[in-house]
Design a protein around this motif. Structure first.
Motif, PDB file in Angstrom:
ATOM      1  N   GLU A   1       0.059   7.424   0.702  1.00  0.00           N
ATOM      2  CA  GLU A   1      -1.160   8.248   0.737  1.00  0.00           C
ATOM      3  C   GLU A   1      -2.347   7.446   1.262  1.00  0.00           C
ATOM      4  O   GLU A   1      -3.152   7.942   2.053  1.00  0.00           O
ATOM      5  N   VAL A   2      -2.464   6.203   0.793  1.00  0.00           N
ATOM      6  CA  VAL A   2      -3.574   5.360   1.279  1.00  0.00           C
ATOM      7  C   VAL A   2      -3.401   5.057   2.760  1.00  0.00           C
ATOM      8  O   VAL A   2      -4.359   5.056   3.546  1.00  0.00           O
ATOM      9  N   GLU A   3      -2.155   4.817   3.188  1.00  0.00           N
ATOM     10  CA  GLU A   3      -1.897   4.545   4.608  1.00  0.00           C
ATOM     11  C   GLU A   3      -2.261   5.743   5.476  1.00  0.00           C
ATOM     12  O   GLU A   3      -2.888   5.601   6.549  1.00  0.00           O
TER      13      GLU A   3
ATOM     14  N   ILE B   1       0.873  -1.177   0.000  1.00  0.00           N
ATOM     15  CA  ILE B   1       0.000   0.000   0.000  1.00  0.00           C
ATOM     16  C   ILE B   1       0.905   1.220   0.000  1.00  0.00           C
ATOM     17  O   ILE B   1       1.986   1.233   0.602  1.00  0.00           O
TER      18      ILE B   1
ATOM     19  N   GLU C   1      -4.445   7.985   4.700  1.00  0.00           N
ATOM     20  CA  GLU C   1      -5.909   8.119   4.696  1.00  0.00           C
ATOM     21  C   GLU C   1      -6.542   7.137   5.664  1.00  0.00           C
ATOM     22  O   GLU C   1      -7.517   7.464   6.357  1.00  0.00           O
TER      23      GLU C   1
END
Length: 460
Positions: A61-63, A58, A65
């Motif tokens: 940025e996803v982490e 991952i 979020e």
């Protein structure tokens, strides 16, 4: 308003409701904080499981979020024996406190919640909990407390406004209920008391208990009894005042008549007839006492009964005169009046007043025997102790009725025979009290009655 019963009740109601809300608020804010942290830990667990499901592949940025949606700064998950940092971010400040949510005591929850509620600054804390639904052995997360503090403040303000609304509504209803159920009846009671006070002699103004509330009805009943007694007392005092005025007028004229009769009785002593010579002194003495009594009655309207002129009295001649005077009013075979006091015995008292006292007791006893129509006798005895003289008047009459015994020495209430006024024993009791002694009913039954006069040896 603060001085009224309903106003004070309103203020007390608001205060007590707010106090109750405070007592409720303390555990509720602790529960709110626990739920807040538990919710963050559940979100952190979901985010970490989602990351593990992707095989740790991952981007940053996803982490970020996932951490932002979970409301945490990092997540450490322990599934077996190893602890794994699943999600992480840069911590701007060090961790200052560790909070363990695994079965914490209620006192600890309340203490930490109140400390956080009243601590305006923010800090980073480490929270430890058990993963939900067996998602591991332990989960840890770092949380910034600024959002939690703001949420707790909002929750407290909501509780405050809700408490105020409940207090106002409850107080309003209680205020109206108190005015209707308590204040209005009390005001009615006060109005009735003022109405009665304007004319207490009017029995139509005596309150009639009507309240359905037990306490108020008891107060109305007590007030009715007091007003009834007061009205009766005022009427009796009014009658006594009128009677006193009439007696004073009669006594004034009667004194003049008795003075003339005394002069005529003095002339009777000069008659040579033996019977007249024997009876005339007794008539003169009786008229003299009558004159003194009328003069005392006139003085009574202006002052109290004259204080006794104490002196030593030889009992036998004193009682001879009284018994012979009363014996003249009735045949010896109908009522025998006598005394058994030997010569030389003395006692201390006012001769005139004691003559009235003992004469009245003998007269009452003689009249009680005459009512029965059977022969009887009245006896007088005198004994003495170390501290008092005791004079007994005994008769063989029918005894006193129970109603007469209840108010025996009260004027106009203790009459013992039909047509009596009840004044004789009341006056006799007052005269004996003036000597410092007592007049008491020793016994009464169908076999006779005994009155006892107790005169103390010590004066004052």
């Amino acid at each position: 308003m603060l001085t009224t019963l309903s106003g004070r009740f309103l203020i007390l109601t608001v205060a007590f409701v707010m106090l109750a809300e405070v007592l409720i608020f303390v555990p509720s804010i602790a529960r709110f904080r626990l739920d807040y942290l538990t919710d963050r830990m559940e979100r952190a667990q979901i985010a970490s499981l989602a990351l593990l499901g992707t095989g740790d592949m991952i981007d940053e940025e996803v982490e970020a979020e996932l951490l932002d949606n979970a409301g945490v700064l990092n997540v450490v998950l322990r599934r077996d024996a190893m602890r794994q940092l699943v999600l992480s971010s840069d911590l701007t400040r060090p961790v200052t406190k560790t909070v363990d949510l695994r079965d914490p005591p209620a006192t600890v929850l309340i203490r930490d919640a109140m400390a956080r509620f009243f601590m305006p600054g923010s800090e980073i804390i480490r929270v430890i909990a058990e993963p939900a639904r067996g998602g591991g052995v332990q989960i840890e997360a770092a949380i910034d407390t600024s959002d939690m503090h703001a949420a707790m403040i909002d929750y407290g303000l909501n509780i405050l406004w809700l408490s105020l609304v409940i207090s106002v509504i409850t107080s309003a209803f209680l205020f109206l209920a108190v005015r209707r159920l308590m204040v209005a009846p009390i005001r009615g009671l006060v109005r009735q008391m003022n109405r009665y006070a304007a004319a207490p002699e009017d029995s139509r103004r005596v309150i009639e208990p009507r309240s359905r509330i037990r306490e108020l009805r008891e107060a109305e009943t007590t007030l009715r009894d007091l007003e009834t007694q007061l009205t009766q007392s005022l009427r009796q005092k009014e009658r006594l005042a009128q009677l006193g005025s009439a007696v004073a007028k009669i006594s004034h004229d009667l004194r003049n008549i008795l003075t003339t009769a005394t002069l005529l009785a003095d002339r009777m002593e000069r008659v040579d007839d033996p019977t007249v010579r024997r009876v005339a002194p007794k008539i003169v003495n009786s008229l003299t006492r009558a004159v003194n009594l009328t003069e005392g009655t006139l003085a009574f309207g202006r002052a109290e009964e004259a204080p006794p002129a104490l002196q030593m009295i030889e009992a036998a001649p004193f009682l001879d005169e009284i018994c012979e005077g009363e014996q003249l009013a009735v045949a010896p075979d109908a009522v025998r009046i006598h005394h058994d006091v030997p010569r030389g015995v003395t006692f201390r008292g006012d001769p005139e007043q004691m003559h009235r006292v003992i004469g009245n007791l003998i007269r009452n006893a003689r009249q009680a025997i005459q009512v029965t129509g059977t022969p009887g006798e009245v006896g007088v005895a005198l004994s003495e102790t170390a501290d008092a003289w005791h004079i007994k008047v005994c008769d063989t009459g029918p005894g006193l009725p129970p109603k007469a015994q209840e108010n025996l020495f009260q004027a106009f209430q203790g009459n013992v025979r039909k047509g009596g006024t009840g004044l004789g024993l009341a006056i006799a009791s007052e005269l004996v009290r003036g000597h410092g002694g007592t007049l008491e009913l020793e016994s009464t039954s169908s076999d006779g009655t005994v009155f006892r006069v107790i005169l103390p040896r010590e004066v004052g």
